[in-house]
Design a protein around this motif. Sequence first.
Motif, PDB file in Angstrom:
ATOM      1  N   ARG A   1       0.837  -1.200   0.000  1.00 59.64           N
ATOM      2  CA  ARG A   1       0.000   0.000   0.000  1.00 59.64           C
ATOM      3  C   ARG A   1       0.875   1.254   0.000  1.00 59.64           C
ATOM      4  O   ARG A   1       0.567   2.239  -0.667  1.00 59.64           O
ATOM      5  CB  ARG A   1      -0.923   0.015   1.204  1.00 59.64           C
ATOM      6  N   SER A   2       1.988   1.224   0.752  1.00 54.04           N
ATOM      7  CA  SER A   2       2.874   2.395   0.790  1.00 54.04           C
ATOM      8  C   SER A   2       3.506   2.659  -0.567  1.00 54.04           C
ATOM      9  O   SER A   2       3.817   3.797  -0.898  1.00 54.04           O
ATOM     10  CB  SER A   2       3.959   2.223   1.859  1.00 54.04           C
ATOM     11  N   VAL A   3       3.666   1.616  -1.367  1.00 58.58           N
ATOM     12  CA  VAL A   3       4.267   1.762  -2.691  1.00 58.58           C
ATOM     13  C   VAL A   3       3.225   2.168  -3.733  1.00 58.58           C
ATOM     14  O   VAL A   3       3.428   3.103  -4.491  1.00 58.58           O
ATOM     15  CB  VAL A   3       4.955   0.443  -3.130  1.00 58.58           C
ATOM     16  N   PHE A   4       2.092   1.458  -3.770  1.00 57.37           N
ATOM     17  CA  PHE A   4       1.109   1.635  -4.840  1.00 57.37           C
ATOM     18  C   PHE A   4      -0.078   2.505  -4.459  1.00 57.37           C
ATOM     19  O   PHE A   4      -0.862   2.879  -5.312  1.00 57.37           O
ATOM     20  CB  PHE A   4       0.572   0.266  -5.294  1.00 57.37           C
ATOM     21  N   GLY A   5      -0.239   2.810  -3.161  1.00 55.46           N
ATOM     22  CA  GLY A   5      -1.421   3.531  -2.721  1.00 55.46           C
ATOM     23  C   GLY A   5      -2.615   2.603  -2.725  1.00 55.46           C
ATOM     24  O   GLY A   5      -2.498   1.396  -2.910  1.00 55.46           O
ATOM     25  N   GLY A   6      -3.780   3.159  -2.492  1.00 54.62           N
ATOM     26  CA  GLY A   6      -4.998   2.362  -2.521  1.00 54.62           C
ATOM     27  C   GLY A   6      -5.540   2.090  -1.136  1.00 54.62           C
ATOM     28  O   GLY A   6      -5.026   2.575  -0.126  1.00 54.62           O
ATOM     29  N   GLU A   7      -6.589   1.301  -1.116  1.00 51.40           N
ATOM     30  CA  GLU A   7      -7.271   0.985   0.135  1.00 51.40           C
ATOM     31  C   GLU A   7      -6.800  -0.367   0.652  1.00 51.40           C
ATOM     32  O   GLU A   7      -6.785  -1.366  -0.073  1.00 51.40           O
ATOM     33  CB  GLU A   7      -8.780   0.946  -0.091  1.00 51.40           C
ATOM     34  N   LEU A   8      -6.422  -0.387   1.912  1.00 49.36           N
ATOM     35  CA  LEU A   8      -5.962  -1.606   2.581  1.00 49.36           C
ATOM     36  C   LEU A   8      -7.109  -2.197   3.382  1.00 49.36           C
ATOM     37  O   LEU A   8      -7.758  -1.496   4.157  1.00 49.36           O
ATOM     38  CB  LEU A   8      -4.801  -1.262   3.526  1.00 49.36           C
ATOM     39  N   THR A   9      -7.385  -3.481   3.171  1.00 50.69           N
ATOM     40  CA  THR A   9      -8.401  -4.197   3.939  1.00 50.69           C
ATOM     41  C   THR A   9      -7.736  -5.406   4.569  1.00 50.69           C
ATOM     42  O   THR A   9      -7.093  -6.198   3.865  1.00 50.69           O
ATOM     43  CB  THR A   9      -9.560  -4.662   3.041  1.00 50.69           C
ATOM     44  N   LEU A  10      -7.876  -5.543   5.883  1.00 47.97           N
ATOM     45  CA  LEU A  10      -7.277  -6.654   6.615  1.00 47.97           C
ATOM     46  C   LEU A  10      -8.320  -7.307   7.505  1.00 47.97           C
ATOM     47  O   LEU A  10      -9.009  -6.618   8.255  1.00 47.97           O
ATOM     48  CB  LEU A  10      -6.120  -6.169   7.493  1.00 47.97           C
ATOM     49  N   VAL A  11      -8.432  -8.623   7.427  1.00 46.21           N
ATOM     50  CA  VAL A  11      -9.313  -9.391   8.294  1.00 46.21           C
ATOM     51  C   VAL A  11      -8.444 -10.461   8.954  1.00 46.21           C
ATOM     52  O   VAL A  11      -7.908 -11.344   8.266  1.00 46.21           O
ATOM     53  CB  VAL A  11     -10.462 -10.054   7.504  1.00 46.21           C
ATOM     54  N   SER A  12      -8.300 -10.372  10.261  1.00 46.10           N
ATOM     55  CA  SER A  12      -7.495 -11.364  10.978  1.00 46.10           C
ATOM     56  C   SER A  12      -8.337 -12.607  11.247  1.00 46.10           C
ATOM     57  O   SER A  12      -9.569 -12.594  11.124  1.00 46.10           O
ATOM     58  CB  SER A  12      -6.989 -10.784  12.296  1.00 46.10           C
ATOM     59  N   TYR A  13      -7.673 -13.662  11.655  1.00 47.20           N
ATOM     60  CA  TYR A  13      -8.412 -14.867  12.051  1.00 47.20           C
ATOM     61  C   TYR A  13      -9.328 -14.544  13.229  1.00 47.20           C
ATOM     62  O   TYR A  13     -10.449 -15.051  13.314  1.00 47.20           O
ATOM     63  CB  TYR A  13      -7.443 -16.005  12.400  1.00 47.20           C
ATOM     64  N   ARG A  14      -8.876 -13.659  14.119  1.00 51.37           N
ATOM     65  CA  ARG A  14      -9.711 -13.236  15.256  1.00 51.37           C
ATOM     66  C   ARG A  14     -10.956 -12.506  14.755  1.00 51.37           C
ATOM     67  O   ARG A  14     -12.068 -12.784  15.191  1.00 51.37           O
ATOM     68  CB  ARG A  14      -8.917 -12.335  16.200  1.00 51.37           C
ATOM     69  N   ASP A  15     -10.759 -11.563  13.814  1.00 50.20           N
ATOM     70  CA  ASP A  15     -11.890 -10.807  13.262  1.00 50.20           C
ATOM     71  C   ASP A  15     -12.938 -11.732  12.645  1.00 50.20           C
ATOM     72  O   ASP A  15     -14.136 -11.462  12.719  1.00 50.20           O
ATOM     73  CB  ASP A  15     -11.419  -9.837  12.169  1.00 50.20           C
ATOM     74  N   ALA A  16     -12.477 -12.816  12.022  1.00 48.84           N
ATOM     75  CA  ALA A  16     -13.369 -13.742  11.324  1.00 48.84           C
ATOM     76  C   ALA A  16     -13.900 -14.842  12.244  1.00 48.84           C
ATOM     77  O   ALA A  16     -14.610 -15.736  11.772  1.00 48.84           O
ATOM     78  CB  ALA A  16     -12.638 -14.368  10.143  1.00 48.84           C
ATOM     79  N   HIS A  17     -13.560 -14.747  13.514  1.00 55.13           N
ATOM     80  CA  HIS A  17     -13.981 -15.773  14.486  1.00 55.13           C
ATOM     81  C   HIS A  17     -13.562 -17.166  14.022  1.00 55.13           C
ATOM     82  O   HIS A  17     -14.340 -18.121  14.080  1.00 55.13           O
ATOM     83  CB  HIS A  17     -15.494 -15.712  14.727  1.00 55.13           C
ATOM     84  N   ASN A  18     -12.304 -17.255  13.557  1.00 56.35           N
ATOM     85  CA  ASN A  18     -11.786 -18.508  13.019  1.00 56.35           C
ATOM     86  C   ASN A  18     -10.412 -18.822  13.616  1.00 56.35           C
ATOM     87  O   ASN A  18      -9.524 -19.280  12.913  1.00 56.35           O
ATOM     88  CB  ASN A  18     -11.719 -18.429  11.497  1.00 56.35           C
ATOM     89  N   VAL A  19     -10.234 -18.566  14.896  1.00 53.79           N
ATOM     90  CA  VAL A  19      -8.953 -18.807  15.562  1.00 53.79           C
ATOM     91  C   VAL A  19      -8.858 -20.285  15.914  1.00 53.79           C
ATOM     92  O   VAL A  19      -9.674 -20.803  16.665  1.00 53.79           O
ATOM     93  CB  VAL A  19      -8.803 -17.946  16.835  1.00 53.79           C
TER      94      VAL A  19
END
Length: 141
Positions: free
Chosen positions: A23-41
Amino acid sequence: MAVSTTTHLNFRGDARAALEFYRSVFGGELTLVSYRDAHNVQDPSEADQIMWGQVAGAGGFHVMAYDVPARMPWDPGQNAFFVSVRGTSTEEITSYWKGLSDGATIVQELAPAGWAPLYGMLKDRFGVVWVLDVIADHNAS
């Protein structure tokens, strides 16, 4: 019908850092979903690793990534794939090159080539090989 492809990169614990870097190189929108966020730990030590992530830029750049859980096999391999970034502007490609080259191993310096106004290849700090070039009209003669 239209089809598009998106490069999906697999990491072992580095997906967040890699996507933030891209993202720092190309710009744009960053979307991150962790295993915790997805309730898949399944392993508490991997809860904050990335289950699904992407960088999507207005100019068409799009890359996805995730962290392969330790319970699954993963091997980055040797020359398993290259990510190719092609543009029409030498300024744009040079800018991306400068960003990606931070901490990278240069395979082929960014320079004019017989088939392109600019061409270069590098392996970034995450082990991903990038090929950058400026598109030239094909002359079959």
